[in-house]
Design an enzyme around this catalytic site. Structure first.
Site, PDB file in Angstrom:
ATOM      1  N   GLY A   1      -4.519  -4.532  -3.575  1.00  0.00           N
ATOM      2  CA  GLY A   1      -5.551  -3.515  -3.747  1.00  0.00           C
ATOM      3  C   GLY A   1      -4.862  -2.221  -4.122  1.00  0.00           C
ATOM      4  CG  HIS A   2      -2.713  -1.960  -6.980  1.00  0.00           C
ATOM      5  ND1 HIS A   2      -1.708  -2.006  -6.049  1.00  0.00           N
ATOM      6  CD2 HIS A   2      -2.611  -3.103  -7.692  1.00  0.00           C
ATOM      7  CE1 HIS A   2      -1.025  -3.131  -6.206  1.00  0.00           C
ATOM      8  NE2 HIS A   2      -1.568  -3.828  -7.184  1.00  0.00           N
TER       9      HIS A   2
ATOM     10  CD  GLN B   1       0.643  -9.203  -2.684  1.00  0.00           C
ATOM     11  OE1 GLN B   1       1.241  -9.837  -3.540  1.00  0.00           O
ATOM     12  NE2 GLN B   1      -0.600  -8.836  -2.854  1.00  0.00           N
TER      13      GLN B   1
ATOM     14  CE  LYS C   1       2.444  -2.710  -4.329  1.00  0.00           C
ATOM     15  NZ  LYS C   1       2.158  -2.314  -2.942  1.00  0.00           N
TER      16      LYS C   1
ATOM     17  CG  ASP D   1      -1.830  -1.254   1.219  1.00  0.00           C
ATOM     18  OD1 ASP D   1      -2.204  -1.725   0.127  1.00  0.00           O
ATOM     19  OD2 ASP D   1      -2.106  -1.771   2.320  1.00  0.00           O
TER      20      ASP D   1
END
Ligand code: GDP
Ligand code: IMO
Ligand code: MG
Length: 431
Positions: A40-41, A223, A16, A13
């Site tokens: 989760g982006h 990650q 990225k 987080d």
């Protein structure tokens, strides 16, 4: 033209997704090489906000070919849901290619991930419950199911039957759950197989040919370094290689072809799930970072644990990944603090450690040694050059740069694509 790897330098987080999106218009391929829908982006483009889990963030850039490479684990239902969601918002997803060797997350692994966590009680890892760990375990145990298996129904049935033979024993006898039927798994796996078929390719060939043709390829890690199964805070990690080496094994592109590595480092630190975190803050400052930085998980909605930046970890990430350029994200979140502490070393029972302790138990007992830098109050979200930043913000970045051992090439001053300061060209076109 270059092959560039982009990795998270902390516990995920870091931003990225935004960084990948920023580069999207300058690259031809964006490759997801590890993890699955545990990622989760969030990407913000003007008034539009996108949350991506399984698809590479490059999917939002027209002209860019998004690639799900062999190192990824694919939940087919999530794949279809994300594709449909983006298509309904006018995003063209037709260029997506998926490796025939990528593993599929079967429904029983989602169940096993969740029940195993519940069974562990206070010893739980805090996984995302998406079936990631059990699917990578199956891959290593050679009982996994790959994308190509979807196109040979008899092989697929044999594999599912063999897997369920043991999985059902575990579900029934250890976890006291109902057994899962072969046909119910077959139905889920085959539901969208025909729609996906044209996307399934030899992605290692696609990528190597692209590099042969001088195309630019960006490998985007899910990650991050400290969540890497080999180099992270094991066992509080994910089950894949999220560091730059994973880009090679996870895609079939050789190390000799990689030109540079971008490390994404948040101006402070966050972590979701369990595990050690030396600079974690349990006070008002932690709450300030969580609120100001909107630190709530994109995937599970869990509040993220927050703390000051850790330069020991930054140096470690630089070394493990061979980072050539750092992007410092969310510098704007630190605005308004009188002093900004930077962890420069750890104290472990009276002994100073300038690098990550060898033993995990020492890391658990590490107390940060801080250097306090003066803060700034000016709104920095409008700054677009390094020189426009207030002096104290510049000094914070320069001190971090000195401590983490690679140049800081870009700085995030807000969530929007535009809210970025570019100091040096991230694709190496100025060196
Ligand atoms: P990822 O998993 O590394 O892609 O990061 P996430 O998307 O999970 O979390 C990063 C969050 O920070 C997202 O909500 C982004 O929109 C946001 N973000 C990224 N860069 C910046 C920045 O420079 N400033 C601010 N305020 N937010 C940012
Ligand atoms: P992005 O790509 C933050 C964490 C989980 C848990 C551990 C193992 O958005 O940075 P898993 O479901 O992977 O077996 O869970 O890893 N985790 C993440 N934390 N960001 C992520 O991805 C994460 N992906 C997994 O919270 O602690
Ligand atoms: Mg995330």
């Amino acid at each position: 033209m270059p092959a560039v790897v982009l990795v998270g330098a902390q516990w995920g987080d870091e931003g990225k997704g935004k960084a990948t999106d920023l580069l999207g218009s300058s690259v031809d391929y964006v490759v997801k090489f590890n993890g699955g829908n545990n990622a989760g982006h969030t990407v913000v483009i003007g008034d539009q906000k996108y949350a991506l889990h399984l698809l590479p963030s490059g999917i939002l850039s027209p002209g860019c070919v998004p690639v799900i490479a062999n190192g990824v684990v694919v939940d087919l239902g999530v794949l279809i849901e994300e594709l449909d969601g983006l298509e309904s918002r006018g995003v063209d997803t037709s260029k997506l290619v998926i490796s025939a060797n990528a593993h599929v997350i079967p429904p029983y692994n989602r169940v096993l991930d969740k029940v195993a966590e519940r069974f562990l009680g206070s010893r739980k890892l805090g996984t995302t419950g998406r079936g990631i760990g059990p699917t990578y375990a199956d891959k290593m145990s050679r009982v996994g199911i790959r994308m190509q298996d979807l196109y040979d129904e008899s092989i697929l049935r044999q594999k599912v039957t063999a897997a369920l033979d043991t999985k059902n024993q575990v579900l029934l006898k250890i976890y006291n759950r109902r057994a899962i039927e072969v046909e119910e798994v077959m139905e889920e796996l085959l539901r969208h197989a025909e729609r996906i078929r044209p996307m399934v390719r030899d992605t290692a060939l696609v990528l190597n040919e692209a590099l042969d043709a001088d195309r630019t390829v960006l490998f985007e890690a899910g990650q991050a370094t400290l969540l890497d199964v080999d180099h992270g805070t094991y066992p509080f990690v994910t089950s894949s290689n999220a560091t730059s080496g994973g880009a090679c094994t996870g895609s079939g592109v050789a190390p000799t072809r990689i030109d540079s590595v971008i490390g994404i480092l948040k101006a402070y630190t966050s972590r979701v799930g369990e595990g050690p975190f030396p600079t974690e803050l349990h006070d008002d400052n932690g709450e300030f970072l969580r609120k100001t930085g909107a630190e709530y998980g994109t995937t599970t909605g869990r509040p993220r644990r927050c703390g000051w930046v850790d330069a020991v970890m930054g140096r470690y990430a630089q070394r493990i990944n061979g980072v050539t350029d750092f992007v410092i994200t969310k510098l704007d979140v630190l605005t308004g603090l009188e002093k900004v502490p930077v962890c420069v070393a750890y104290d472990v029972q009276g002994v100073r450690h300038d690098s990550m302790p060898v033993n995990q138990s020492d890391f658990h007992h590490a107390t940060p040694i801080y250097e306090e830098l003066p803060g700034w109050w000016e709104d920095i979200s409008q700054c677009r050059t390094f020189e426009e930043l207030p002096e104290n913000a510049r000094n914070y970045v320069l001190r971090l740069e000195e401590l983490i051992g690679a140049r800081v090439s870009a700085i995030g001053v807000g969530p929007d694509r535009e809210e970025t300061i570019q100091r040096f060209d991230l694709l190496g076109r100025d060196s």
